[in-house]
Design a protein around this motif. Structure first.
Motif, short mmCIF file in Angstrom:
data_model
loop_
_atom_site.label_atom_id
_atom_site.label_comp_id
_atom_site.label_asym_id
_atom_site.label_seq_id
_atom_site.Cartn_x
_atom_site.Cartn_y
_atom_site.Cartn_z
N LEU A 107 0.90 -1.27 -0.13
CA LEU A 107 -0.16 0.07 -0.07
C LEU A 107 1.01 1.18 0.06
O LEU A 107 0.71 2.29 -0.86
N HIS A 108 1.91 1.24 0.86
CA HIS A 108 2.71 2.55 0.92
C HIS A 108 3.53 2.70 -0.44
O HIS A 108 3.51 3.89 -0.97
N LEU A 109 3.93 1.58 -1.26
CA LEU A 109 4.71 1.80 -2.29
C LEU A 109 3.75 2.40 -3.49
O LEU A 109 4.04 3.20 -4.37
N GLN A 110 2.33 1.77 -3.47
CA GLN A 110 1.44 2.09 -4.50
C GLN A 110 1.13 3.60 -4.44
O GLN A 110 0.87 4.37 -5.43
N ARG A 111 0.72 4.00 -3.20
CA ARG A 111 0.56 5.36 -3.01
C ARG A 111 1.77 6.16 -3.35
O ARG A 111 1.39 7.31 -3.88
N LEU A 112 2.93 5.89 -3.25
CA LEU A 112 4.02 6.55 -3.54
C LEU A 112 4.17 6.97 -5.18
O LEU A 112 4.22 7.90 -5.57
N LEU A 113 3.66 5.89 -5.71
CA LEU A 113 4.19 5.70 -7.15
C LEU A 113 2.79 6.82 -7.63
O LEU A 113 3.06 7.58 -8.73
N GLU A 114 1.71 6.62 -7.27
CA GLU A 114 0.55 7.71 -7.54
C GLU A 114 0.92 9.00 -7.46
O GLU A 114 0.41 9.88 -8.15
N ASN A 115 1.42 8.99 -5.98
CA ASN A 115 1.76 10.70 -5.68
C ASN A 115 2.92 11.34 -6.73
O ASN A 115 2.72 12.48 -6.77
N HIS A 136 0.47 12.40 2.03
CA HIS A 136 0.72 11.95 1.06
C HIS A 136 0.63 10.26 0.96
O HIS A 136 0.24 9.59 0.43
N LEU A 137 0.24 9.79 2.55
CA LEU A 137 -0.11 8.54 2.69
C LEU A 137 -1.58 8.32 2.91
O LEU A 137 -2.26 7.42 2.48
N THR A 138 -2.47 9.43 3.66
CA THR A 138 -3.70 9.09 3.81
C THR A 138 -4.58 9.85 2.52
O THR A 138 -5.81 9.71 2.58
N HIS A 139 -3.83 10.71 1.64
CA HIS A 139 -4.72 11.26 0.77
C HIS A 139 -5.81 12.05 1.43
O HIS A 139 -6.86 12.40 0.73
N CYS A 140 -5.49 12.69 2.28
CA CYS A 140 -6.29 13.88 3.03
C CYS A 140 -5.47 14.97 3.08
O CYS A 140 -4.27 14.90 3.63
N LYS A 158 2.22 6.33 11.75
CA LYS A 158 2.26 6.28 10.34
C LYS A 158 2.13 4.46 10.06
O LYS A 158 1.23 4.06 9.14
N ARG A 159 2.62 3.86 10.69
CA ARG A 159 2.72 2.37 10.49
C ARG A 159 1.45 1.87 11.19
O ARG A 159 0.82 0.94 10.29
N LEU A 167 0.29 10.15 23.22
CA LEU A 167 1.44 10.36 22.67
C LEU A 167 1.65 11.07 21.29
O LEU A 167 2.31 12.10 21.26
N ALA A 168 0.52 10.52 20.52
CA ALA A 168 0.31 11.28 18.98
C ALA A 168 -1.07 10.56 18.78
O ALA A 168 -1.36 9.84 19.19
N LEU A 169 -1.63 11.43 17.62
CA LEU A 169 -2.99 11.20 17.23
C LEU A 169 -2.99 11.62 15.69
O LEU A 169 -2.27 12.43 15.47
N LEU A 170 -3.69 10.81 15.22
CA LEU A 170 -4.33 11.22 13.58
C LEU A 170 -5.65 11.08 13.58
O LEU A 170 -6.07 9.97 13.83
N LEU A 171 -6.22 12.17 13.36
CA LEU A 171 -7.67 12.36 13.17
C LEU A 171 -8.04 12.64 11.57
O LEU A 171 -7.63 13.65 11.17
N ILE A 172 -8.89 11.69 11.04
CA ILE A 172 -9.44 12.02 9.79
C ILE A 172 -10.93 12.17 9.65
O ILE A 172 -11.64 11.46 10.35
N ASN A 173 -11.19 13.42 8.93
CA ASN A 173 -12.55 13.47 8.62
C ASN A 173 -12.94 12.95 7.34
O ASN A 173 -12.34 13.14 6.29
N ARG A 174 -13.92 11.72 7.44
CA ARG A 174 -14.07 11.08 6.16
C ARG A 174 -14.66 11.70 5.10
O ARG A 174 -14.95 11.19 4.05
N GLU A 175 -15.52 12.64 5.64
CA GLU A 175 -16.55 13.24 4.72
C GLU A 175 -16.04 14.38 3.69
O GLU A 175 -16.17 14.17 2.71
N ASN A 176 -15.02 15.08 4.35
CA ASN A 176 -14.57 16.01 3.73
C ASN A 176 -12.92 15.88 3.19
O ASN A 176 -12.23 16.85 2.88
N HIS A 177 -12.26 14.64 3.66
CA HIS A 177 -10.94 14.22 3.35
C HIS A 177 -9.80 15.33 3.70
O HIS A 177 -9.08 15.75 3.31
N ARG A 178 -10.20 15.54 5.28
CA ARG A 178 -9.14 16.50 5.74
C ARG A 178 -8.68 15.73 7.01
O ARG A 178 -9.49 14.98 7.64
N SER A 179 -7.40 16.09 7.33
CA SER A 179 -6.95 15.17 8.48
C SER A 179 -6.09 16.52 9.52
O SER A 179 -5.78 17.38 8.93
N VAL A 180 -5.94 15.93 10.83
CA VAL A 180 -5.16 16.76 11.56
C VAL A 180 -4.19 15.54 12.33
O VAL A 180 -4.76 14.68 12.97
#
Length: 445
Positions: A102-110, A158-162, A351-352, A310-323
């Motif tokens: 998945l990581h490499l496929q996203r990389l090639l598309e980016n 680049h990984l989440t596409h958000c 990320k992992r 320690l760390a967090l990633l929050l994604i809004n699935r409706e508008n493709h935004r992340s924090v």
């Protein structure tokens, strides 16, 4: 292991003849004979009606191929660190393989979208002079290298596409200023970036494809790193306008704060800088400084995070935004036994963990325009779990020797967070639910 990662090398060739256009990545480049073999085996498969998209090497590395517009082939080669780590269990190996793919496929598309954004699709698809194309592609190298090296660990778009976002303490004045500034520049597309993250943008900016917003933010960061106070830079939109360039006018308001608009022939860079920037942004200098003070936390002080986050990633699935957030040291316990991972390691683990969840349990709604190939790949990643079940997984947790990780999914959000090993396992669900509730209540994200 949730995901193993080694040095990645990227190879770009012409799809029809296999002529190398450039290589980026690992300091030790692949020999030409190996590049020729990688291209040859893909061409052989195509001749037999088979599309070779990915394979794993005996040493635990992975190779991923992708052909774009029947004109350019991109190959990503990951020399995995597994080769020197002994034999893993078969289950761990399969899980790592899915995440790496998945990581490499996203990389090639980016990378392809990056090439289109800088050069335009016509120049890539209808290239007549390969030597000229090789020279022109050099202008993409800074963006490609950023994608490969991930120089900004807290930037995950680049990984989440958000779109990576920063939530300002007082969003209304900034939002109004962006809209008025864009309108005065004869544009409907305007954006304010703080520390390389979107802090405010016009409605039409948010209607761009999420991958375009991610790459435009990367372009803005690269232009900001150049040190120029203002830039007039031509860009193509890979999905919205791959053959017609737009002007990206970018202005530095303060170090770390940049505003940009996508526009046509007018206004001139000098005219916009001399008449519009000061008019709309001088009254908001204090607001901008308040945003800059947030730093890597990316959340206003009105959001109270538990000390065991320690760390967090929050994604809004409706508008493709992340924090993505790394709480300030004062928010964490002063000392832990065992000690918590370093800041850089926390970003890597986050990320992992995201890759781990997305390749096994959770579903990502791809934006309109995403290729069927990638959508099919994602379905293949998750079907092992989903087949035979009438429901979608809503929660997931992993405990390693470094931290505890927990993820939850709602119809609107996905939250991924790391906690120290001292956090009780039975409390992870409560920690995640309280964290999500606190952010939404304070910001409406």
């Amino acid at each position: 292991m949730m995901f193993q990662e080694g040095s990645i090398q990227l190879v770009c060739l012409t799809a029809s003849s296999g002529v190398p256009l450039f290589t980026r990545g690992a300091s030790r480049q692949l020999p030409f004979s190996i590049i020729g073999s990688l291209n040859g085996v893909h061409m052989f498969g195509s001749g037999q009606g088979v599309t070779l998209s990915s394979c794993e090497t005996e040493g635990g590395g992975r190779v991923v191929w992708r052909v774009f517009q029947d004109s350019v082939m991109l190959i990503a080669v990951n020399a995995s660190q597994q080769a020197g780590q002994g034999v893993e269990s078969s289950g761990q190996g399969v899980e790592s393989s899915k995440g790496e793919r998945l990581h490499l496929q996203r990389l090639l598309e980016n990378v392809w979208n990056c090439m289109v954004m800088v050069l335009g699709q016509d120049e890539l698809v209808n290239a007549k002079n390969l030597e000229r194309l090789k020279r022109d592609l050099r202008s993409c190298f800074s963006l490609v290298d950023e994608l490969l090296e991930e120089r900004r660990p807290g930037i995950l778009g680049h990984l989440t596409h958000c779109a990576d976002c920063l939530l300002p303490p007082q969003p209304v004045p900034l939002q109004e200023a962006v809209q008025s500034f864009a309108k005065a520049a004869d544009s409907e597309f305007g954006c304010l970036l703080i520390h390389g993250r979107v802090a405010a943008a016009t409605e039409m900016w948010w209607r761009l494809a999420p991958q375009e917003i991610v790459l435009l933010s990367a372009v803005m960061r690269a232009l900001s790193d150049s040190g120029a106070a203002s830039c007039d830079y031509p860009v193509f939109l890979p999905q919205g306008s791959p053959t017609v360039a737009h002007r990206l006018l970018r202005f530095q308001l303060l170090p770390g704060a940049d505003v940009c608009v996508l526009c046509g022939p007018t206004p001139s860079l000098h005219g916009a800088e001399s008449t519009l920037v000061g008019r709309f942004w001088s009254p908001l200098v204090d607001n901008l400084r308040d945003c800059l003070a947030i730093g890597e936390r990316c959340l206003p002080s009105s959001v109270t995070l538990r000390p065991d986050v320690l760390a967090l990633l929050l994604i809004n699935r409706e508008n493709h935004r992340s924090v993505s957030c790394m709480p300030a040291p004062s928010c964490a316990y002063p000392q832990r036994d065992p000690p918590s991972p370093s800041e850089a390691r926390c970003w890597e683990l986050l990320k992992r963990f995201y890759i781990f969840c997305m390749t096994r349990y959770f579903k990502q709604e791809e934006a309109e325009g995403t290729t069927e190939e990638e959508g099919g790949t994602h379905q293949g990643n998750t079907e092992d779990f989903v087949n035979g079940f009438s429901h979608q997984p809503l929660k997931c947790y992993v405990i390693t020797d470094e931290c505890k990780s927990f993820a939850l999914q709602t119809p609107q959000h996905q939250l991924f967070l790391l906690t120290p090993l001292t956090a009780p396992t039975f409390a992870l669900n409560t920690i995640a639910a309280q964290t999500l509730s606190s952010i939404i209540a304070a910001t409406g994200f």
